[in-house]
Each structure stands twice: as structure tokens, then as C-alpha cells.
Write a protein that holds these residues in place. Structure first.
Motif, PDB file in Angstrom:
ATOM      1  N   ALA A 105       0.866  -1.183   0.000  1.00 37.45           N
ATOM      2  CA  ALA A 105       0.000   0.000   0.000  1.00 37.45           C
ATOM      3  C   ALA A 105       0.899   1.229   0.000  1.00 37.45           C
ATOM      4  O   ALA A 105       2.125   1.121   0.043  1.00 37.45           O
ATOM      5  CB  ALA A 105      -0.917  -0.015   1.223  1.00 37.45           C
ATOM      6  N   VAL A 106       0.272   2.399  -0.035  1.00 40.22           N
ATOM      7  CA  VAL A 106       1.015   3.658  -0.027  1.00 40.22           C
ATOM      8  C   VAL A 106       0.445   4.548   1.081  1.00 40.22           C
ATOM      9  O   VAL A 106      -0.770   4.782   1.125  1.00 40.22           O
ATOM     10  CB  VAL A 106       0.905   4.388  -1.384  1.00 40.22           C
ATOM     11  N   PRO A 107       1.284   5.045   1.992  1.00 44.75           N
ATOM     12  CA  PRO A 107       0.775   5.879   3.085  1.00 44.75           C
ATOM     13  C   PRO A 107       0.299   7.237   2.589  1.00 44.75           C
ATOM     14  O   PRO A 107       0.814   7.760   1.600  1.00 44.75           O
ATOM     15  CB  PRO A 107       1.993   6.024   4.002  1.00 44.75           C
ATOM     16  N   TRP A 108      -0.703   7.787   3.301  1.00 43.53           N
ATOM     17  CA  TRP A 108      -1.185   9.127   2.932  1.00 43.53           C
ATOM     18  C   TRP A 108      -1.364  10.040   4.144  1.00 43.53           C
ATOM     19  O   TRP A 108      -1.443  11.243   4.009  1.00 43.53           O
ATOM     20  CB  TRP A 108      -2.497   9.037   2.147  1.00 43.53           C
ATOM     21  N   GLN A 109      -1.402   9.482   5.360  1.00 45.00           N
ATOM     22  CA  GLN A 109      -1.502  10.307   6.570  1.00 45.00           C
ATOM     23  C   GLN A 109      -0.958   9.539   7.760  1.00 45.00           C
ATOM     24  O   GLN A 109      -0.916   8.297   7.756  1.00 45.00           O
ATOM     25  CB  GLN A 109      -2.940  10.764   6.820  1.00 45.00           C
ATOM     26  N   LEU A 110      -0.550  10.271   8.781  1.00 43.34           N
ATOM     27  CA  LEU A 110       0.063   9.688   9.970  1.00 43.34           C
ATOM     28  C   LEU A 110      -0.791   9.984  11.197  1.00 43.34           C
ATOM     29  O   LEU A 110      -1.112  11.140  11.470  1.00 43.34           O
ATOM     30  CB  LEU A 110       1.474  10.256  10.181  1.00 43.34           C
ATOM     31  N   ASP A 111      -1.135   8.936  11.922  1.00 46.12           N
ATOM     32  CA  ASP A 111      -1.906   9.054  13.155  1.00 46.12           C
ATOM     33  C   ASP A 111      -0.925   8.868  14.311  1.00 46.12           C
ATOM     34  O   ASP A 111      -0.511   7.749  14.615  1.00 46.12           O
ATOM     35  CB  ASP A 111      -2.998   7.992  13.177  1.00 46.12           C
ATOM     36  N   MET A 112      -0.551   9.960  14.965  1.00 46.66           N
ATOM     37  CA  MET A 112       0.499   9.958  15.971  1.00 46.66           C
ATOM     38  C   MET A 112      -0.060   9.829  17.382  1.00 46.66           C
ATOM     39  O   MET A 112      -1.168  10.263  17.671  1.00 46.66           O
ATOM     40  CB  MET A 112       1.308  11.255  15.895  1.00 46.66           C
ATOM     41  N   ARG A 113       0.754   9.256  18.270  1.00 52.77           N
ATOM     42  CA  ARG A 113       0.454   9.263  19.696  1.00 52.77           C
ATOM     43  C   ARG A 113       1.495  10.153  20.379  1.00 52.77           C
ATOM     44  O   ARG A 113       2.692   9.840  20.354  1.00 52.77           O
ATOM     45  CB  ARG A 113       0.485   7.843  20.279  1.00 52.77           C
ATOM     46  N   VAL A 114       1.012  11.252  20.924  1.00 50.27           N
ATOM     47  CA  VAL A 114       1.921  12.256  21.487  1.00 50.27           C
ATOM     48  C   VAL A 114       1.439  12.669  22.876  1.00 50.27           C
ATOM     49  O   VAL A 114       0.292  12.430  23.250  1.00 50.27           O
ATOM     50  CB  VAL A 114       2.015  13.496  20.574  1.00 50.27           C
ATOM     51  N   PHE A 115       2.328  13.293  23.629  1.00 48.29           N
ATOM     52  CA  PHE A 115       1.976  13.776  24.966  1.00 48.29           C
ATOM     53  C   PHE A 115       1.503  15.224  24.894  1.00 48.29           C
ATOM     54  O   PHE A 115       2.131  16.070  24.249  1.00 48.29           O
ATOM     55  CB  PHE A 115       3.162  13.667  25.915  1.00 48.29           C
ATOM     56  N   TRP A 116       0.394  15.474  25.585  1.00 46.59           N
ATOM     57  CA  TRP A 116      -0.167  16.810  25.704  1.00 46.59           C
ATOM     58  C   TRP A 116      -0.104  17.250  27.165  1.00 46.59           C
ATOM     59  O   TRP A 116      -0.078  16.410  28.076  1.00 46.59           O
ATOM     60  CB  TRP A 116      -1.633  16.819  25.245  1.00 46.59           C
ATOM     61  N   HIS A 117      -0.081  18.559  27.394  1.00 42.48           N
ATOM     62  CA  HIS A 117      -0.105  19.061  28.770  1.00 42.48           C
ATOM     63  C   HIS A 117      -0.922  20.342  28.847  1.00 42.48           C
ATOM     64  O   HIS A 117      -1.087  21.056  27.847  1.00 42.48           O
ATOM     65  CB  HIS A 117       1.317  19.317  29.287  1.00 42.48           C
ATOM     66  N   ARG A 118      -1.464  20.601  30.028  1.00 40.59           N
ATOM     67  CA  ARG A 118      -2.169  21.858  30.274  1.00 40.59           C
ATOM     68  C   ARG A 118      -1.235  22.749  31.087  1.00 40.59           C
ATOM     69  O   ARG A 118      -0.905  22.458  32.242  1.00 40.59           O
ATOM     70  CB  ARG A 118      -3.499  21.637  31.006  1.00 40.59           C
ATOM     71  N   LYS A 119      -0.824  23.858  30.484  1.00 38.00           N
ATOM     72  CA  LYS A 119       0.198  24.727  31.061  1.00 38.00           C
ATOM     73  C   LYS A 119      -0.190  25.248  32.452  1.00 38.00           C
ATOM     74  O   LYS A 119       0.627  25.261  33.380  1.00 38.00           O
ATOM     75  CB  LYS A 119       0.450  25.915  30.128  1.00 38.00           C
ATOM     76  N   SER A 120      -1.439  25.693  32.604  1.00 43.64           N
ATOM     77  CA  SER A 120      -1.853  26.332  33.856  1.00 43.64           C
ATOM     78  C   SER A 120      -1.784  25.373  35.042  1.00 43.64           C
ATOM     79  O   SER A 120      -1.490  25.795  36.167  1.00 43.64           O
ATOM     80  CB  SER A 120      -3.268  26.891  33.716  1.00 43.64           C
ATOM     81  N   LEU A 121      -2.033  24.079  34.820  1.00 46.14           N
ATOM     82  CA  LEU A 121      -1.970  23.120  35.910  1.00 46.14           C
ATOM     83  C   LEU A 121      -0.531  22.863  36.349  1.00 46.14           C
ATOM     84  O   LEU A 121      -0.255  22.685  37.546  1.00 46.14           O
ATOM     85  CB  LEU A 121      -2.660  21.808  35.522  1.00 46.14           C
ATOM     86  N   PHE A 122       0.381  22.859  35.405  1.00 45.18           N
ATOM     87  CA  PHE A 122       1.795  22.707  35.766  1.00 45.18           C
ATOM     88  C   PHE A 122       2.277  23.933  36.537  1.00 45.18           C
ATOM     89  O   PHE A 122       3.045  23.818  37.497  1.00 45.18           O
ATOM     90  CB  PHE A 122       2.650  22.470  34.515  1.00 45.18           C
ATOM     91  N   GLU A 123       1.805  25.101  36.103  1.00 39.33           N
ATOM     92  CA  GLU A 123       2.170  26.326  36.827  1.00 39.33           C
ATOM     93  C   GLU A 123       1.595  26.305  38.246  1.00 39.33           C
ATOM     94  O   GLU A 123       2.270  26.673  39.214  1.00 39.33           O
ATOM     95  CB  GLU A 123       1.661  27.544  36.057  1.00 39.33           C
ATOM     96  N   LYS A 124       0.359  25.855  38.370  1.00 38.89           N
ATOM     97  CA  LYS A 124      -0.290  25.800  39.685  1.00 38.89           C
ATOM     98  C   LYS A 124       0.437  24.826  40.617  1.00 38.89           C
ATOM     99  O   LYS A 124       0.581  25.082  41.820  1.00 38.89           O
ATOM    100  CB  LYS A 124      -1.750  25.387  39.523  1.00 38.89           C
ATOM    101  N   ALA A 125       0.900  23.704  40.043  1.00 40.29           N
ATOM    102  CA  ALA A 125       1.597  22.701  40.854  1.00 40.29           C
ATOM    103  C   ALA A 125       3.057  23.081  41.098  1.00 40.29           C
ATOM    104  O   ALA A 125       3.723  22.460  41.922  1.00 40.29           O
ATOM    105  CB  ALA A 125       1.526  21.336  40.172  1.00 40.29           C
ATOM    106  N   GLY A 126       3.530  24.093  40.365  1.00 41.43           N
ATOM    107  CA  GLY A 126       4.914  24.518  40.531  1.00 41.43           C
ATOM    108  C   GLY A 126       5.918  23.484  40.078  1.00 41.43           C
ATOM    109  O   GLY A 126       6.967  23.290  40.707  1.00 41.43           O
TER     110      GLY A 126
END
Length: 388
Positions: A105-126
């Protein structure tokens, strides 16, 4: 396949029906729903009413290749070389589809597994955004102390991201379910270490034991309600959960304890079938469609990454800083379910679609096991399924 909302279907249909091949070749566009899709394809192919060309699940082409139903794409690849599209592929994305008989077959798109974060919660937790396994564990403990979730994940009905995390952590540790030549290698030391680490996250409440039943709706709600601080998901989380404030962003890949850095990727592809009015026209259509799919990203109807460099350079693509970061930081280190190997095969559909990996993940998320016992049960399930 419906790779997005109805706007995607309309855009893809327009692209497909714009084809005009030699000898008055035309294309019609049919949507096959994901529910029971494999049975739909199997029945149509058996009755010789199947498609000439289709998208589908990541390992679908290899399943039908085993049945002698797939037309190899080598001639189409040669046409891509002649028109310059071959050199436009991102490095490494085409290689996994080359078998000893040809390109499946021939690839046409990539389904990635990546890490996401919420900035404000990291700031709140220091606490800083994790860069490795040790800092993920420590950050998770501090996030828990403010009532946030340090690894938002789930393995409930219809939620595959949980089992993807378990494999992603194995390959992030230099392990994987298979050897380089495609043999089962479930019990290797790196897999044991990764599973022990996941169990440690569970025991510290960083992965909630309730994750065993969390659906995608549950995970989306956690992100939307500012409960999830960190977690693995696909692309487009801010749009998916309705928070485009910039507070939810992609985190850089984390490094394993031995210095390894990798994530899990699914290369969704286009396949051609032997039952076609014209093999040459099928090839021409495939080349045409690959040349036109940039419109899907230009119209922003895709929730996945492209396989072509030229699409990543579109202004519309660059407007999404998260997708740019994923392309730059995750794509070069991404591996498939075939890891530690690289070549895709039909056994991967058993790993992805069978019960063994689901049960392994749910057992780990409950925390009521040890790593070697859980992996041994997974190995036995895979061995049994792959003998059939």
C-alpha cells in the motif's frame, strides 16, 4: 473511510470525483462507516463488488494481501518517482510498506500518539513539564496533590489510546512486542521495565485505577474541565475538547531510562485491489489522489499529519503550532506496532484488534498484577491468535 466530520467527507469526495483518467476513466466515491468495516470490506471483496482503491485501517492491506486480494503498488510508485512526488515523502514513511513481493500500500496520513499538557496546571503545581520517566513520576505526584491527573488515559469501550500508551512506553524504552525480524518478543527486559513503570504510575494514583473504564468522552471531559494535566492522545486535542485558548499544548517527547526516545505511530494508507476494471487506471487514480490530498489540509478538515513535506510547508498547516511541533519532534522518532522491527505485516492487526492487548492494558491499569505475569498472559494470547 470517514476520517473526520461530514466536511471531510465532502472535501474528499470532491477530490476523488475530480479524477479523469485515460480511456475516460472516472471515479465514484463511497463512504464505508467504521462500524463493522472489516466485515463490510470482506463481504464485498468475496462477492467481487469491492472497491478498486480504498483507504482503511492501518493493517487492512496486509490482511487482504494474505488473501491474495491486493494489487501491489510498485507501478504507482514508479509513476510517483517520475512526477516528483516520491521525493516529497517524509523520510521513512514509505519503507514499512515494502514487502518481498512489492509495495502492499502507499501511506497518505500519519496518526500519531503524542503527549499533551495543560500549562496552567503545571504552573499551579509549581512543576516543570516532564522530560523523562523520572520527572514524569515526580510531576505526577505534585499534580495529584492539587487534584489534577498526571496521566490522563483510559481503556474503556472504544478507547484505544490506553493500549497504545502501553506499547508506546515499551518502544520508548527500546523495547517492543516484536523482534527486528517480526518474531514475538513480549517478555524482553525493556518491556518488563516499561510495564513496571506503568504499574508504578498506577500505584501512585498518577494513572487513575478508574482509567480501566474511561472512554474517549471521559478523557475529553477531563481535558475540557481542567482536570487532565498530562496524557497521551492523538493530534488536535484543543479542537477535540473545545479549548483553543493555548493552555493545552503538545509536550516534547520524553526520554526513557536508557536514553531511548520514541513514540507510537499508525501510517494510514491507500490500497489497491486486484478486482478492478483497470489496474492501470487504479494506479493513475492513486497517483492523482495523492497529488490532490493537500486540499484536505488546506481546508483544515484533517485530524492527522501528512506524509508529504510539501503539505507541512503549507501556510494553513503551519498555522497550527502543535502540528508543526509534532512533525518536527515526534515524526522522526515514531515507530509502529512492528517495533522493534519496521516492516508492517498482518500479525499487527491481531495485536491491534485482538483482545490480548486490551486485557493486558486493563490489567495493568487496575494495578492488580505484576509486570511479568501480565506480559506472559499477553504473550500467550498473541501466540494463540497468531496460530489461527
Amino acid at each position: 473511510m470517514p476520517w473526520g466530520n461530514p466536511v471531510y467527507n465532502e472535501a474528499a469526495k470532491k477530490v476523488a470525483e475530480g479524477f479523469s483518467g485515460p480511456n475516460n476513466g472516472e471515479a465514484t466515491y463511497q463512504i464505508i462507516q467504521w462500524n463493522n468495516f472489516y466485515q463490510t470490506f470482506s463481504s464485498a471483496i468475496a462477492s467481487k463488488t469491492g472497491p478498486a482503491v480504498s483507504t482503511g485501517a492501518g493493517f487492512q492491506a496486509f490482511q487482504f494481501e494474505q488473501q491474495g486480494q491486493i494489487a501491489y503498488a510498485d507501478n504507482a510508485i514508479e509513476k510517483l518517482k517520475k512526477n516528483g512526488q516520491f521525493d516529497d515523502f517524509l523520510p521513512g514513511v514509505l519503507d514499512p510498506f515494502k514487502s518481498d513481493k512489492g509495495y502492499v500500500a502507499v501511506p497518505w496520513q500519519l496518526d500519531m500518539r503524542v503527549f499533551w499538557h495543560r500549562k496552567s496546571l503545571f504552573e499551579k503545581a509549581g512543576v516543570a513539564v516532564p522530560t523523562d520517566w523520572a520527572s514524569l513520576l515526580e510531576a505526577g505526584k505534585k499534580l495529584k496533590s492539587i487534584g489534577a491527573v498526571g496521566m490522563a488515559i483510559g481503556s474503556g469501550a472504544g478507547n484505544n489510546v490506553g493500549k497504545h500508551l502501553t506499547v508506546a512506553m515499551m518502544i520508548n524504552n527500546g523495547g517492543g512486542i516484536f523482534t527486528k525480524d517480526g518474531q514475538l518478543d513480549v517478555m524482553n527486559d525493556r518491556n518488563v521495565e516499561a510495564t513496571e513503570y506503568l504499574l508504578e504510575l498506577v500505584s501512585n494514583g498518577i494513572i487513575d485505577p478508574g482509567s480501566v473504564s474511561y472512554t474517549l468522552d471521559n478523557i475529553n471531559a477531563m481535558w475540557k474541565d481542567k482536570k487532565a494535566a498530562f496524557g497521551m492522545y492523538s493530534t488536535g486535542v484543543p479542537v477535540r475538547v473545545g479549548d483553543t485558548s493555548g493552555d493545552i499544548a503538545v509536550a516534547s517527547p520524553i526520554t526513557g531510562p536508557h536514553g531511548d526516545k520514541a513514540t507510537l505511530m499508525f501510517s494510514n494508507n491507500i490500497m489497491m485491489y486486484k478486482n478492478t476494471p483497470s489496474q492501470e487506471t487504479s494506479e493513475d487514480f492513486l497517483v492523482y489522489y495523492l497529488g490532490q490530498i493537500k486540499e484536505l489540509w488546506r481546508q483544515k478538515v484533517m485530524n492527522a499529519l501528512p506524509v508529504f513535506k510539501s503539505i507541512t510547508e503549507l501556510a494553513e498547516f503551519k498555522e497550527d503550532a502543535d502540528n508543526v511541533k509534532i512533525t518536527n519532534e515526534y515524526v522522526p522518532i515514531a515507530k509502529s506496532f512492528a517495533a522493534q522491527g519496521n516492516t508492517l505485516n498482518a500479525n499487527l492487526s491481531i495485536l491491534d484488534g485482538g483482545q490480548g492487548l486490551d486485557q493486558f492494558t486493563q490489567t495493568v491499569f487496575t494495578g492488580k498484577t505484576d509486570a511479568k505475569s501480565a506480559l506472559k498472559t499477553l504473550e500467550t494470547a498473541l501466540q494463540s491468535a497468531m496460530k489461527k
